[in-house]
Structures are given as C-alpha cells and as structure tokens.
Scaffold this motif. Structure first.
Motif: not given
Ligand code: WA2
Length: 282
Positions: A24-31, A68-72
């Motif tokens: 969750l943290q990683d997906q938030f970070n890339v988003s 797709f670059e902002r999955p969250l």
C-alpha cells in the motif's frame, strides 16, 4: 509445543501484515510521485507558455491515458488561485461562476448536480477547479477552498512546497471515506529555504488527487493470495488518542493475535497504521 505454534502464528501474521502495508505504501508513493509530475506538467505547459497547451479536453485525455501511473488515485484535478479582485474577470473569461462546495450530507445524495450549486460567497481568495480527470468532473468550477479539509490542505501545501495529505473525510459524490493529496504549482522555481510568505505569493494553483480508500484498498488486497485468512484495518493515527478508521469493517475481526504495521504516506504530519488479525477458522 503450543508456544512454537503461537510463535509461528505471530510470525506469519506480522509477515503478511508488513507485506500488505508495504504494498500500500509503495503504490501510494508511486501514485504521489506521478501527481507531483502532473503539477510540473501544468506548470510547464499551462502557465509556462504564452499560449497554454492544456485545456479541459487535453487534461482529460492525458490523465485518462496515464491512470496506470496512479493506481491509488480515483481522480486528479487542477484548481487555480483566484483573488477576490480577479473573480469577476475570471468568471467572465470562463463563462461560469465559482461555486461553493456542498457541505456534508448534501453532497452524498444521488441527484448531486454541480449545475445547481450555489455561487461561492465573497472570500479573500478562491480555488476553483479548471481542469479535471473525467472521473471527478463534478468538481469543475467548485471552489476547493470552500471545503474545510481541502482548504486546510491547500494552505499547508502552498506554505511548505511539499505534498500535503488530508485526514480521512467523505469525498464529494461518494459514499466512501477518502483522502486528498495536494501539490502547489508556483509561478517560478523557489529555493528550498523560501519562506511561507514567498511561497504563498508565488502560488499559481493546486494539483490535487483523491484517494477513495475502501475501493482502492480492496482492489489492492484482492491481488494478494490468502486474502481470506486475514482481516485488515487501516487507521489514521495522527491524533493517537482518537484514531480514525479508514478501511475495514467493525465486526469481522476476531482472534487474539494482532499485528500493527506502520505505513508512511509521505506527509510527515500524518501517521497511519495497518492492523491485522487472523480470521477465525470456522
Ligand atoms: N477531489 C475529488 N473529490 C473531492 C475533493 C477533491 N479535491 N474534495 C472533496 N471531494 C483540486 O487540492 C486541490 C481535490 C482538490 C484539488
């Protein structure tokens, strides 16, 4: 030995909880990084050119093609800083009035219609949304400073130059709790040690993204195996004496073992935790 069984249980639970928290943290970070890049895109191609290369259509196309670059994120939008003295000219130029955000329950009704929103009452300044992703089109023309959470987030983001995250609150036109992430767009590059006053003065607008927590966390957890085995809850623990639950139902948890994993959503003024338990074997 019973103690061994328990120890293995605890280890399993903490591994699974940490894995989910880190995903969750990683997906938030890339988003979040991509939302930051969108702020730079607006600065370069909207404000940075004599003739803007961005209009609602371009913004809609670009943000749809890069979801797709902002999955969250459920949607992104751009709001302009408009002073009261500029309001009339701004409204004439855009052909619509700056609207007030509907408070609380009114925004949840199914026939929510931005056309019917009241004009914003007189304020020193406004933050009307001028571009939005198709998914959050209902906030176009709405003054983001007329909502408490959005307002505070805008002020914090522009005074610091960093991404700012709200506490959980009910998003417009949604029955879900969500959080909003804001990056400020400035007229010119500021040194890292610029004062809040210098930053406020140089502010052009605010690029924001909304994170619909229940549906996007569900989607994330579904991608993992053994979802059936553990119960996950997500809390905003910024005020640690009264944590706010952002995700997870009240009644489904059971069992004595609990593991707590920390989550860093990139805003040092906010704290989040993931709480995990085993589901009871039937
Ligand atoms: N975006 C989507 N739904 C919302 C919302 C929001 N804010 N506020 C309440 N419901 C344009 O920080 C600037 C986005 C706010 C940015």
């Amino acid at each position: 030995m019973y103690a061994d069984v328990v120890a293995r249980g605890i280890e399993n639970l903490s591994n699974m909880c940490d894995e989910r928290a880190r995903m969750l943290q990683d997906q938030f970070n890339v988003s979040m990084n991509h939302v930051h890049a969108l702020a730079i895109l607006v600065s370069t191609f909207h404000h940075g050119k004599n003739q803007s290369a961005i209009d609602q259509k371009t913004f809609e196309d670009f943000t749809a093609r890069t979801t797709f670059e902002r999955p969250l994120m459920s949607g992104v939008a751009y709001a302009l800083k408009v002073l009261h003295s500029e309001r009339e000219q701004f409204e004439q130029q855009h052909g619509w009035k700056i609207k007030k955000m509907e408070a609380g329950d009114q925004s949840l009704v199914h026939d929510y219609n931005p056309e019917k929103l009241e004009p914003s009452p007189v304020q020193d300044e406004y933050a009307p949304v001028i571009f939005s992703q198709e998914t959050v089109k209902h906030i176009i023309s709405v003054d983001m400073m007329s909502g408490k959470e959005d307002h505070d987030n805008i002020l914090r983001s522009r005074a610091t130059g960093k991404g700012a995250l709200t506490s959980p609150f009910k998003l417009l036109k949604s029955n879900h709790l969500g959080v909003v992430l804001t990056f400020t767009v400035y007229k010119y590059d500021l040194p890292p040690n610029a004062t809040p006053e210098e930053r406020i003065h140089a502010t052009m607008g605010y690029l924001g993204a909304s994170f619909d927590v229940p549906s996007l966390v569900d989607k994330l957890l579904e991608q993992l195996a053994s979802k059936q085995k553990i119960v996950v809850k997500l809390y905003d623990t910024t005020n640690h004496t009264s944590p706010i639950k952002m995700y997870g139902s009240d009644f489904s948890s059971s069992g004595d073992l609990q593991h707590i994993s920390n989550i860093d959503f990139g805003d040092p003024t906010r704290k989040h935790e993931m709480h995990c338990r085993f589901k009871h074997e039937p």
